[in-house]
Scaffold this motif. Sequence first.
Motif, PDB file in Angstrom:
ATOM      1  N   VAL A 269       0.520  -0.904  -0.487  1.00 24.04           N
ATOM      2  CA  VAL A 269      -0.295   0.137  -0.069  1.00 24.04           C
ATOM      3  C   VAL A 269       1.227   1.038  -0.436  1.00 24.04           C
ATOM      4  O   VAL A 269       1.757   1.034   0.496  1.00 24.04           O
ATOM      5  CB  VAL A 269      -1.079   0.340   1.406  1.00 24.04           C
ATOM      6  N   ALA A 270       0.728   1.794  -1.181  1.00 25.34           N
ATOM      7  CA  ALA A 270       1.534   3.432  -0.764  1.00 25.34           C
ATOM      8  C   ALA A 270       0.567   4.237  -0.095  1.00 25.34           C
ATOM      9  O   ALA A 270      -0.935   4.410  -0.779  1.00 25.34           O
ATOM     10  CB  ALA A 270       1.914   3.762  -2.459  1.00 25.34           C
ATOM     11  N   VAL A 271       1.406   4.700   0.512  1.00 20.43           N
ATOM     12  CA  VAL A 271       0.548   5.324   1.844  1.00 20.43           C
ATOM     13  C   VAL A 271       0.761   6.834   1.630  1.00 20.43           C
ATOM     14  O   VAL A 271       1.764   8.208   0.699  1.00 20.43           O
ATOM     15  CB  VAL A 271       1.377   6.007   3.160  1.00 20.43           C
ATOM     16  N   PRO A 272      -0.121   7.716   1.044  1.00 19.94           N
ATOM     17  CA  PRO A 272      -0.610   8.911   0.806  1.00 19.94           C
ATOM     18  C   PRO A 272      -0.036   9.905   1.517  1.00 19.94           C
ATOM     19  O   PRO A 272       0.294   9.889   2.811  1.00 19.94           O
ATOM     20  CB  PRO A 272      -2.306   8.698   0.751  1.00 19.94           C
ATOM     21  N   GLY A 273       0.806  11.311   0.880  1.00 19.04           N
ATOM     22  CA  GLY A 273       1.573  12.080   1.285  1.00 19.04           C
ATOM     23  C   GLY A 273       0.784  12.845   2.158  1.00 19.04           C
ATOM     24  O   GLY A 273       1.269  13.627   2.795  1.00 19.04           O
ATOM     25  N   SER A 274      -0.152  12.877   1.941  1.00 17.29           N
ATOM     26  CA  SER A 274      -1.250  13.742   2.941  1.00 17.29           C
ATOM     27  C   SER A 274      -1.718  13.114   4.082  1.00 17.29           C
ATOM     28  O   SER A 274      -2.260  11.982   3.633  1.00 17.29           O
ATOM     29  CB  SER A 274      -2.695  13.757   1.562  1.00 17.29           C
ATOM     30  N   ALA A 275      -1.874  13.645   5.261  1.00 13.80           N
ATOM     31  CA  ALA A 275      -2.522  13.512   7.001  1.00 13.80           C
ATOM     32  C   ALA A 275      -4.547  12.970   5.755  1.00 13.80           C
ATOM     33  O   ALA A 275      -4.624  12.125   6.762  1.00 13.80           O
ATOM     34  CB  ALA A 275      -2.070  13.846   7.677  1.00 13.80           C
ATOM     35  N   ALA A 276      -4.640  14.004   6.126  1.00 19.29           N
ATOM     36  CA  ALA A 276      -6.043  13.803   5.822  1.00 19.29           C
ATOM     37  C   ALA A 276      -6.034  12.433   5.173  1.00 19.29           C
ATOM     38  O   ALA A 276      -7.499  11.604   4.703  1.00 19.29           O
ATOM     39  CB  ALA A 276      -5.847  15.166   5.010  1.00 19.29           C
ATOM     40  N   ARG A 280      -8.065   9.010   5.979  1.00 15.78           N
ATOM     41  CA  ARG A 280      -9.125   8.724   4.979  1.00 15.78           C
ATOM     42  C   ARG A 280      -9.477   7.034   4.736  1.00 15.78           C
ATOM     43  O   ARG A 280      -9.981   6.664   5.427  1.00 15.78           O
ATOM     44  CB  ARG A 280      -9.419   9.376   3.799  1.00 15.78           C
ATOM     45  N   GLY A 281      -8.094   6.789   4.323  1.00 14.34           N
ATOM     46  CA  GLY A 281      -7.361   5.289   3.328  1.00 14.34           C
ATOM     47  C   GLY A 281      -7.462   4.283   4.822  1.00 14.34           C
ATOM     48  O   GLY A 281      -6.567   3.394   4.637  1.00 14.34           O
ATOM     49  N   LEU A 282      -7.199   4.499   5.959  1.00 17.79           N
ATOM     50  CA  LEU A 282      -6.028   3.798   6.988  1.00 17.79           C
ATOM     51  C   LEU A 282      -6.573   3.143   7.197  1.00 17.79           C
ATOM     52  O   LEU A 282      -6.471   1.605   6.985  1.00 17.79           O
ATOM     53  CB  LEU A 282      -6.412   4.549   8.245  1.00 17.79           C
ATOM     54  N   TYR A 283      -8.105   2.414   7.736  1.00 13.56           N
ATOM     55  CA  TYR A 283      -8.697   1.690   7.952  1.00 13.56           C
ATOM     56  C   TYR A 283      -9.147   0.360   6.759  1.00 13.56           C
ATOM     57  O   TYR A 283      -8.373  -0.169   6.719  1.00 13.56           O
ATOM     58  CB  TYR A 283     -10.028   1.252   8.539  1.00 13.56           C
ATOM     59  N   GLY A 284      -9.257   1.373   6.040  1.00 12.00           N
ATOM     60  CA  GLY A 284      -9.581   0.924   4.302  1.00 12.00           C
ATOM     61  C   GLY A 284      -8.167  -0.342   3.834  1.00 12.00           C
ATOM     62  O   GLY A 284      -8.222  -1.199   3.036  1.00 12.00           O
ATOM     63  N   PHE A 285      -6.903  -0.054   4.140  1.00 14.22           N
ATOM     64  CA  PHE A 285      -6.223  -0.454   3.578  1.00 14.22           C
ATOM     65  C   PHE A 285      -5.363  -1.787   4.233  1.00 14.22           C
ATOM     66  O   PHE A 285      -4.983  -2.704   4.574  1.00 14.22           O
ATOM     67  CB  PHE A 285      -4.647   0.320   4.264  1.00 14.22           C
ATOM     68  N   LEU A 286      -5.965  -1.514   5.983  1.00 14.91           N
ATOM     69  CA  LEU A 286      -5.511  -2.937   6.817  1.00 14.91           C
ATOM     70  C   LEU A 286      -6.495  -3.248   6.702  1.00 14.91           C
ATOM     71  O   LEU A 286      -5.639  -4.930   6.044  1.00 14.91           O
ATOM     72  CB  LEU A 286      -6.206  -2.235   8.260  1.00 14.91           C
TER      73      LEU A 286
END
Length: 323
Positions: A269-276, A280-286
């Motif tokens: 998973v490429a972590v977005p550069g924007s914290a927001a 927003r995507g963290l739980y979807g990534f997991l």
Amino acid sequence: MTASSSDIEKAAGVLRAGGLVAFPTETVYGLGANAEDPAAVARTFQAKGRPPTHPLIVHIGGSQHLDDWVEDVPETARLLAERFWPGPLTLVLRRSRRVPLEATGGLETVAVRVPDHPVAGALLSAFGGGVTAPSANRFGSVSPTTADHVRTELGDAVDFVLDGGSCAVGVESTIVDVTGDTPSVLRPGGVTREDLEAVLGRPVTVPSTSRVRVPGQHPSHYAPRARVVLVEPGNVLAEAEAAREQGHQVGVFLPPSLADAPLKAHAVVAVPGSAAAYARGLYGFLRELDHRGCDLIIASLPVEEGLGLAIANRLRRAAGPRA
């Protein structure tokens, strides 16, 4: 808003009858029950497998209803409510007798917030009361940010699911204890510490432990099936390669600084550069790495400022006591 007015009315009827309704907020999907019905609140704990001593958040329709649910509201609480409600901020205050102890885990304090989502607002208006709503998932697992996540995890334990699309913030609300002289953040979330300090004009603490129990303090929380291992950003590639050589199906949260680095892993998973965007995507990534069959996830913590503090908090809880 995707839920129809007839869906809203049906969901409000389910709540009045003592049922459970999953509904969207700007943070995550909540598992709602009538906050004044101890039996309905108890069903929430049963559906989630949540310890009954773990307090719930009472969601209300607006700050004008705050005094209906709490007592002794300090000026600090009113100032924060005026600035951040509706929004991802939860205030811990002394409960009124309207709130049953079943909803507070037996405490004399209650956590209250006003969600900033049109479906949640419409449901609270149609229902006309307060709704307890922990995240609509099994206790300790990854929080849901879509209606499909709820259906997959809880199934028929929920009487009705309102679909309001994907959640815009993606991590839970910030919980602030305002029962004492000095406000403190008990759980970092969608309102940043910096935002709070700007409004209050003074530093806000984020203690590692608290005398007040609130959601999200369990040592292992927000956790996927895969084991999460936290490493320094510069060690992500080496740790992932070592785990792969040991036979793990490795998933990697690749930080922006390593976006072009060569990496052999089962899933990345490429972590977005924007914290927001990351929040927003963290739980979807997991969930994605679980779905792709990873048994180990390598991740590094973001800089712990702004929303990065909330993301780091969730990753530490996902990793559990070993973090």
